[in-house]
Design a protein around this motif. Structure first.
Motif, mmCIF file in Angstrom:
data_model
loop_
_atom_site.group_PDB
_atom_site.id
_atom_site.type_symbol
_atom_site.label_atom_id
_atom_site.label_comp_id
_atom_site.label_asym_id
_atom_site.label_seq_id
_atom_site.Cartn_x
_atom_site.Cartn_y
_atom_site.Cartn_z
ATOM 1 N N LEU A 49 49.414 29.960 21.438
ATOM 2 C CA LEU A 49 49.242 28.928 22.458
ATOM 3 C C LEU A 49 49.030 27.566 21.818
ATOM 4 C CD1 LEU A 49 46.865 30.744 24.969
ATOM 5 C CD2 LEU A 49 49.276 30.215 25.295
ATOM 6 N N ARG A 105 51.292 30.505 30.751
ATOM 7 C CA ARG A 105 51.011 30.612 29.321
ATOM 8 C C ARG A 105 52.353 30.635 28.611
ATOM 9 N NH1 ARG A 105 46.881 33.816 31.565
ATOM 10 N NH2 ARG A 105 44.898 33.597 30.512
ATOM 11 N N ASP A 107 54.266 30.192 24.750
ATOM 12 C CA ASP A 107 54.150 30.068 23.306
ATOM 13 C C ASP A 107 54.601 28.665 22.912
ATOM 14 O OD1 ASP A 107 53.996 32.247 20.842
ATOM 15 O OD2 ASP A 107 55.159 30.448 20.366
ATOM 16 N N GLN A 108 53.954 28.081 21.917
ATOM 17 C CA GLN A 108 54.292 26.705 21.567
ATOM 18 C C GLN A 108 55.660 26.578 20.907
ATOM 19 O OE1 GLN A 108 51.164 25.192 19.123
ATOM 20 N NE2 GLN A 108 51.900 26.152 17.266
ATOM 21 N N ALA A 134 45.936 26.772 27.522
ATOM 22 C CA ALA A 134 46.034 26.411 26.105
ATOM 23 C C ALA A 134 44.730 26.786 25.426
ATOM 24 C CB ALA A 134 46.295 24.914 25.954
#
Length: 142
Positions: A49, A105, A107-108, A134
């Motif tokens: 995150l 949510r 994933d970066q 985050a």
């Protein structure tokens, strides 16, 4: 006085009570294990995150969780789902309660366009409350 045996007391009777102390010890250990592992079971999907500073999220009365993992796959409440099925499920949720919050949510490493697609599906379904999840940054490690 003569040498010999002293008068002995009657031998103790065998104890017929159950000793519960070991059982209580085992139950307390199990309780501690459950307390420590319960937070780890909230989301089984591994994500990296993004980190952002902000206030702690408040609890919403009703929320659904939408996850976009590193490969771009969608998960609704930790169950894999296709975009078309997601649109239908979110429409059902919005019909039941339009104030339901969508906890997103992502994933970066996921491209921003994929996140926007997920948000668009939710808005088309009638969900207007979208919260981004985050991690808080770790301070003092550098």
């Amino acid at each position: 006085m003569a040498f010999g045996r002293l008068a002995s007391a009657k031998p103790d009777a065998p104890m017929s009570d159950i000793n519960v102390t070991p059982m209580v010890d085992v139950m307390l250990v199990l309780l501690v294990i459950f307390i420590l592992t319960a937070p780890l079971m909230t989301s089984a999907i591994r994500l990296d995150l993004p980190q952002a500073e902000g206030a702690e999220a408040g609890s919403s009365p009703q929320a659904v969780s939408l996850v976009v993992d590193a490969q771009g796959a969608l998960f609704l409440n930790d169950k894999a789902i296709s975009p078309e099925a997601l649109r239908l499920r979110l429409a059902e949720v919005a019909k039941r309660n339009p104030n339901t919050e969508l906890e997103l949510r992502a994933d970066q490493t996921v491209p921003y366009g994929r996140v926007v697609e997920a948000m668009g599906l939710a808005q088309k379904a009638g969900l207007t409350r979208i919260g981004f999840v985050a991690q808080t940054p770790v301070t003092g490690t550098r």
